[in-house]
Design an enzyme around this catalytic site. Sequence first.
Site, PDB file in Angstrom:
ATOM      1  N   ASP A  97      39.700  32.517  57.967  1.00 43.32           N
ATOM      2  CA  ASP A  97      38.329  32.332  58.431  1.00 43.32           C
ATOM      3  C   ASP A  97      38.367  32.051  59.929  1.00 43.32           C
ATOM      4  O   ASP A  97      39.064  31.137  60.380  1.00 43.32           O
ATOM      5  CB  ASP A  97      37.684  31.151  57.688  1.00 43.32           C
ATOM      6  CG  ASP A  97      36.243  31.410  57.322  1.00 43.32           C
ATOM      7  OD1 ASP A  97      35.513  31.922  58.191  1.00 43.32           O
ATOM      8  OD2 ASP A  97      35.841  31.109  56.191  1.00 43.32           O
ATOM      9  N   ASP A 198      33.016  33.838  60.946  1.00 48.17           N
ATOM     10  CA  ASP A 198      31.858  33.007  60.654  1.00 48.17           C
ATOM     11  C   ASP A 198      30.747  33.254  61.676  1.00 48.17           C
ATOM     12  O   ASP A 198      30.999  33.253  62.887  1.00 48.17           O
ATOM     13  CB  ASP A 198      32.296  31.533  60.675  1.00 48.17           C
ATOM     14  CG  ASP A 198      31.243  30.590  60.164  1.00 48.17           C
ATOM     15  OD1 ASP A 198      30.889  30.685  58.981  1.00 48.17           O
ATOM     16  OD2 ASP A 198      30.774  29.740  60.958  1.00 48.17           O
ATOM     17  N   GLU A 254      30.373  37.697  59.295  1.00 44.02           N
ATOM     18  CA  GLU A 254      29.164  37.100  58.725  1.00 44.02           C
ATOM     19  C   GLU A 254      28.035  37.296  59.736  1.00 44.02           C
ATOM     20  O   GLU A 254      28.146  36.864  60.886  1.00 44.02           O
ATOM     21  CB  GLU A 254      29.383  35.608  58.455  1.00 44.02           C
ATOM     22  CG  GLU A 254      28.187  34.944  57.793  1.00 44.02           C
ATOM     23  CD  GLU A 254      28.351  33.444  57.677  1.00 44.02           C
ATOM     24  OE1 GLU A 254      27.828  32.879  56.690  1.00 44.02           O
ATOM     25  OE2 GLU A 254      28.987  32.822  58.556  1.00 44.02           O
ATOM     26  N   HIS A 327      31.187  30.249  49.321  1.00 41.97           N
ATOM     27  CA  HIS A 327      31.130  28.801  49.539  1.00 41.97           C
ATOM     28  C   HIS A 327      29.744  28.330  49.977  1.00 41.97           C
ATOM     29  O   HIS A 327      29.471  27.130  49.945  1.00 41.97           O
ATOM     30  CB  HIS A 327      32.168  28.391  50.578  1.00 41.97           C
ATOM     31  CG  HIS A 327      31.889  28.963  51.941  1.00 41.97           C
ATOM     32  ND1 HIS A 327      32.037  30.308  52.224  1.00 41.97           N
ATOM     33  CD2 HIS A 327      31.453  28.390  53.085  1.00 41.97           C
ATOM     34  CE1 HIS A 327      31.703  30.519  53.482  1.00 41.97           C
ATOM     35  NE2 HIS A 327      31.344  29.371  54.036  1.00 41.97           N
ATOM     36  N   ASP A 328      28.886  29.257  50.400  1.00 42.93           N
ATOM     37  CA  ASP A 328      27.537  28.910  50.850  1.00 42.93           C
ATOM     38  C   ASP A 328      26.460  29.261  49.830  1.00 42.93           C
ATOM     39  O   ASP A 328      25.269  29.062  50.105  1.00 42.93           O
ATOM     40  CB  ASP A 328      27.215  29.639  52.157  1.00 42.93           C
ATOM     41  CG  ASP A 328      27.883  29.010  53.365  1.00 42.93           C
ATOM     42  OD1 ASP A 328      28.208  27.813  53.300  1.00 42.93           O
ATOM     43  OD2 ASP A 328      28.094  29.717  54.361  1.00 42.93           O
TER      44      ASP A 328
END
Length: 563
Positions: A97, A198, A254, A327-328
């Site tokens: 990440d 991210d 993302e 995870h979100d």
Amino acid sequence: METWWKESVIYQIYPRSFNDSNDDGIGDLNGIRERLDYLADLGVDVLWLSPVYQSPNADNGYDISDYQAIMDEFGTMEDFDLLLKEAHEKGLKIVMDLVVNHTSDEHEWFVESRKSKDNPYRDYYIWKDGKADQAPNNWGSAFSGPAWKYDEQTGQWYLHIFAEKQPDLNWENERVRQSVYKMMTWWLDKGIDGFRMDVINLISKDQAFPDGETHGGAYGNSMEFCCNGPRVHAYLKEMNKEVLSKYDIVTVGEAPGATIEEAQRYAGSEENELNMVFQFEMMDIDHGKYGKWSPMPFDLKKMKANFKKWQEGLDGRGWNSLYWDNHDQPRIVSRWGSDKKAWRKKSAKMLALCLHMHQGTPYIYQGEELGMTNVRFPSIDAYHDIEILNAYRELVKETGAMREEEFMEGVYKLSRDNARTPMQWSDEAYAGFSSVEPWIGVNPNYTEINAKQEIADPDSVFHFYQRLIALRHTNKVVPYGTYRQYMEEDDNVYVFTREYEGQKLLVACNFSEQPQTVEWPDALLEEGYTPWIGNDSLKPFEKAVTLTPYEGIVWIKEETKKA
């Protein structure tokens, strides 16, 4: 163009909640290493690790204080090197990440930056003078409250689109960009296989920093001046030229707020930026007046329209990332399937089949392959996510916009902590995740839903995922086939086809608890279809087919079926 990452299945690991090897209640790198055989047996190709870097954990690792060190709770760099080595030996790639829109306020760059206005690192971040003792503009944070924090030491404000402890980097500064590229190169030279980036489409801000529309709230919308900003594509092309293009890796960005047109630029094969993007349009279709905190009922037609838009919009011009969970996001079986005991397993399989039969690269989030569900903790005190706690303070305590009971229903349905409960390995204490109480509560249903039981049950959700992954690996029509949707106005059934090099798939999914009889449109009344995979008894293709509750089935044209 055919390539390995288009044919891969990527498995996301949230290390804190995956597997605890040293009995401190927190998952770690050696815990992941202990489960590599499980992941290889599932059949996935790539492991995406949520951040494992050094971090004070204001946002569960997405606030990084040292990009080239491992969080103490997760282990050491030697542990990481061993994980990377053993993963590669088992045919598994590792994706890191990359969080470079912001750092932690404890990163050495920011520690230096805030010391004085003439510090060499001052311009690594976005500092501004206020307006009449107020913030430089009215921007709000994505985590509630203002997006600016006043710093008394130098009398200026710094920008934090997320938490106060996550100051935004100033990508206008070439030294920042070169520092990031140097760090990325260090990791790639170590042997990792790519990056998930991210909120990468926020790195370029409108340098006028105008006020945003308030839309009735206390703060203005910062995203309209940060999402897909004026120089974001120039920065990503530069990153690709200086770093990414030199390695055979996979990259996914993302990109909240990305349009089809923007996604074609981020992930276009001729654009030299990224391989694919995560976009969030579908994840917002059940958001209400207060976003995720006031969820709306699921609307299948909205979901189908979104799939059609992105499948057709990127076909031949980009590449889709396919996901239900991460995870979100909450657990999909509780969100758009059914976590009732009667339907949980079947709806989890249907949702898996539906997603994995689209064009793009599918992502599995840890526990999704078991049909793990949302959790209902007894009170707000059991929740850890900063997004939940900030929204609770603002919407319930400060403004009274929502009643606590109403807000908690949103937490139960759509909050991020639903995805962060420990991985359910067995029916032993703490779900086999740890021998001590974990950092966050375990979902009480671990005695019924766990990997040990599912591996032993050939009819389990786990084994269904194995079959889906194997079909992707052996049939090019699954990753590459052209998509076409049918019966768009049906409120309960989703029907689409995929075609590639002579093969044709017909997919039908019932999203309801009632049987649904499908009378095929004339365009689909072709001979030669034979059942291929499904989560119920494989029924032959007929002029009218009745799908059982939450049934998903794929037929393939018989004359092109591969052995």
